[in-house]
Design an enzyme around this catalytic site. Structure first.
Site, PDB file in Angstrom:
ATOM      1  N   ASP A 400      69.438  51.718 -34.982  1.00 34.00           N
ATOM      2  CA  ASP A 400      67.644  51.574 -34.678  1.00 34.00           C
ATOM      3  C   ASP A 400      68.282  50.718 -33.343  1.00 34.00           C
ATOM      4  O   ASP A 400      66.862  50.111 -33.702  1.00 34.00           O
ATOM      5  CB  ASP A 400      67.944  51.390 -35.894  1.00 34.00           C
ATOM      6  CG  ASP A 400      66.782  52.828 -37.058  1.00 34.00           C
ATOM      7  OD1 ASP A 400      67.485  53.429 -36.652  1.00 34.00           O
ATOM      8  OD2 ASP A 400      66.513  52.627 -38.281  1.00 34.00           O
ATOM      9  N   ASP A 421      71.128  56.549 -34.669  1.00 33.02           N
ATOM     10  CA  ASP A 421      69.786  56.552 -35.100  1.00 33.02           C
ATOM     11  C   ASP A 421      69.316  55.812 -33.686  1.00 33.02           C
ATOM     12  O   ASP A 421      68.193  55.076 -33.573  1.00 33.02           O
ATOM     13  CB  ASP A 421      68.806  56.718 -36.173  1.00 33.02           C
ATOM     14  CG  ASP A 421      68.658  57.883 -36.861  1.00 33.02           C
ATOM     15  OD1 ASP A 421      69.845  58.910 -36.406  1.00 33.02           O
ATOM     16  OD2 ASP A 421      69.182  57.125 -38.197  1.00 33.02           O
TER      17      ASP A 421
END
Length: 583
Positions: A400, A421
């Site tokens: 992230d 991600d």
């Protein structure tokens, strides 16, 4: 005696006659009054009937308008019932625009109820963990943002379509409501880390989802109304664009302020304040410079951050508009911290730098989170700022890395590096001429370049990677076969990501994309690829999902360029950063 009798007899006759006349007159008056009363009653009844008919006609018309407006939404029953239960709604509704405005005002009240419910929960719920407390404060922040967005949307609607061009109205309204929807999800996402979190999430779920559905309905109605208006406008006039872009002919846009023109024309930008860790500037920390910056500034406020490592978490709140961070080069100016989910933060709160204020710019800076792969979600930069842009910046972390949370964003000549991600969120974000590199993840992990979070098919959000280079960092390259890397996976149901005109190395698996959880979102997502090159670009081995598409038409691809996807023609010139509006 006879005379007297005669006299009295006459007098009596006279009295009798007088009485008869009097009675006749009274009777006549009563008769006339009765007639008048009947006539008046008939007229009154007729008037009341007419008034009632008018009221019924107005009410019927209002109901029809509401039904028609709500018919195109995802939650039509909620849309209709919310409006018609408003007192005297029929007097307030004469057009589809009125329905949208009324719907937004109802939603504002619902957000306020949720806000006070969260405040009460913080006060009264026993045994809240540190992360749950942080998550509840995240909710208060995102609810506050939602209220601002809804109020701005109502103001924009009141002036629609005369305040600005129809296209600008449309893009601004869609962006505001798309962001409001995202905020509801962000609140709930803070309670998804463990079972205790999920219990608190359950308390908030009904209220948050109600607001999300109301916003969804408003967005659908806005899309329907504006699509019709744009179609009508196109019929009436040939497409024209009087605004000239720097890229097209070297002229400045007419809407750019004289001060900003001078700022952009200057080869060296003069800062308003200087931050220096060694004490040689106006402030020692970036946070202090932000706190002292003017609020709601209409002109650019430049904060120069001299070379140095700044170990701090920086928050740029919504009132600090038009701030520009200018570093001394991304290798020299570094803002770094290490908040992470494993140690009790939420993903949203873990960011080293958070930007919410509109029109925030940054150049020549590194944003870093050093928590490491084992600490799970740990954000380097979180952007919720509309019309924000980043030039020659590095975003470095693991899971992230870059949270493109909401609103319109542009990244050019930047480096984004991470693992799981590492570009995620639900803004409308375009990356142009950037390096996007997967790093070596933790044991057993897979790398996902993107995890886009669109929850509603009408949101104007998505991640676009154009003319970029997708590859691996030096620590991953020798072992990349042991750690599969994919272009992305669907974080939310209507996830949308487009990779186009980019160079993709063999670090990317032939399948290209990975599922989130079984079949979730595979039919509703949109993953597009257009004119990419490199060993990882061939699409013959790509996933066969309904939502995956190899784009072959340049006309279709144009929809994802900065000029179209983030309305770049109206604001990118004002950043002073390089950009290309088209393919």
């Amino acid at each position: 005696m006879t005379r007297v009798e005669d006299f009295f007899s006459k007098q009596i006759d006279f009295c009798k006659r007088k009485k008869k006349i009097y009675l006749a007159i009274v009777a006549s008056v009563l008769l006339v009054a009765a007639v008048i009363g009947v006539v008046a009653g008939v007229k009154s009844h007729s008037k009341n009937s007419d008034d009632h008919a008018d009221i019924m006609a107005i009410s019927s018309s209002a109901h029809a308008i509401v039904k028609s407006a709500c018919s195109n939404t995802l939650h039509p029953e909620l849309c209709y019932s919310a409006i018609v239960n408003v007192s005297d709604f029929s007097k307030k509704v004469t057009s589809q625009k009125d329905v949208i405005e009324l719907s937004l005002n109802i939603t504002v009240k619902a957000v306020r109820r949720n806000y006070y419910a969260v405040k009460e929960l913080i006060k009264t719920r026993k045994g809240l963990t540190p992360r749950e407390k942080v998550a509840l404060h995240d909710c208060l922040e995102t609810m506050d943002e939602t209220l601002d967005e809804l109020h701005t949307a109502v103001e924009d609607l009141e002036l629609y379509p005369n305040k600005k061009s129809l296209k600008e109205h449309v893009e601004d309204l869609k962006t505001l409501i798309s962001s409001a929807i995202t905020n509801q999800e962000t609140c709930l996402d803070g309670f998804s880390h463990d079972e205790a979190d999920k219990k608190v999430r359950k308390v908030l779920l009904k209220g948050q989802k109600h607001v999300e559905k109301m916003c969804s309905n408003a967005l659908a109605m806005i899309c329907n109304m504006t699509d019709t208006d744009i179609a009508n406008e196109m019929k009436l006039s040939a497409p024209a664009n009087n605004r000239k872009l720097v890229e097209d002919n070297g002229e400045w846009p007419e809407w750019l302020s004289a001060g900003d023109r001078r700022l952009l024309q200057s080869s060296t930008v003069t800062p308003d304040v200087v931050v220096a860790a060694d004490g040689s500037g106006d402030y020692k920390t970036v946070s202090e410079a932000v706190r002292k910056a003017p609020e709601k500034s209409s002109k650019r406020y430049v904060i120069r951050i001299k070379a140095g490592v700044y170990r701090e978490n920086v928050d740029v709140p919504k009132k600090k508009t038009n701030i520009m961070f200018m570093g001394d080069g991304k290798s020299n100016t570094i803002i770094t911290a290490s908040r992470n989910v494993q140690d009790g933060s939420t993903t949203f709160h873990s960011a080293t730098v958070v930007r919410v204020a509109g029109k925030v710019l940054a150049r020549d800076i590194t944003f870093q989170n050093t928590a490491g792969a084992s600490k799970h979600q740990a954000v380097a930069l979180c952007v919720g700022s509309d019309l924000s842009a980043f030039y020659r910046c590095d975003m470095l972390a693991y899971q992230d890395t870059l949270y493109v949370h909401s609103n319109r964003q542009f990244f050019v000549q930047c480096l984004v590096a991470g693992t799981v991600d590492f570009i995620f969120g639900n803004g409308a974000a375009v990356f142009q001429d950037c390096d996007i590199h997967a790093r070596r993840p933790g044991s057993g992990q897979k790398n996902m370049v993107t995890a886009q979070g669109r929850t509603d098919p009408n949101q104007n959000t998505g991640i676009v990677i154009q003319k970029c280079r997708i590859g691996a960092t030096s620590d991953l390259r020798p072992v990349q076969k042991s750690f599969p890397t994919y272009l992305g996976r669907p974080w939310k149901e209507y996830s949308r990501t487009v990779i186009m005109q980019s160079s993709i190395t063999d670090v990317i698996q032939p399948a290209g994309w990975h599922e989130w959880n079984g079949n979730f979102a595979l039919d509703t997502l949109f993953y597009g690829e257009y004119a990419n090159t490199g060993a990882g670009a061939p699409t013959s081995g790509r996933v066969k999902w309904k939502g995956h598409k190899v784009i072959t038409s340049s006309t279709e691809a144009q929809a994802y360029t900065p000029g179209r996807f983030i309305a770049g023609g109206s604001w990118l010139s004002s950043t002073g950063f390089p950009f290309s509006l088209g393919l």
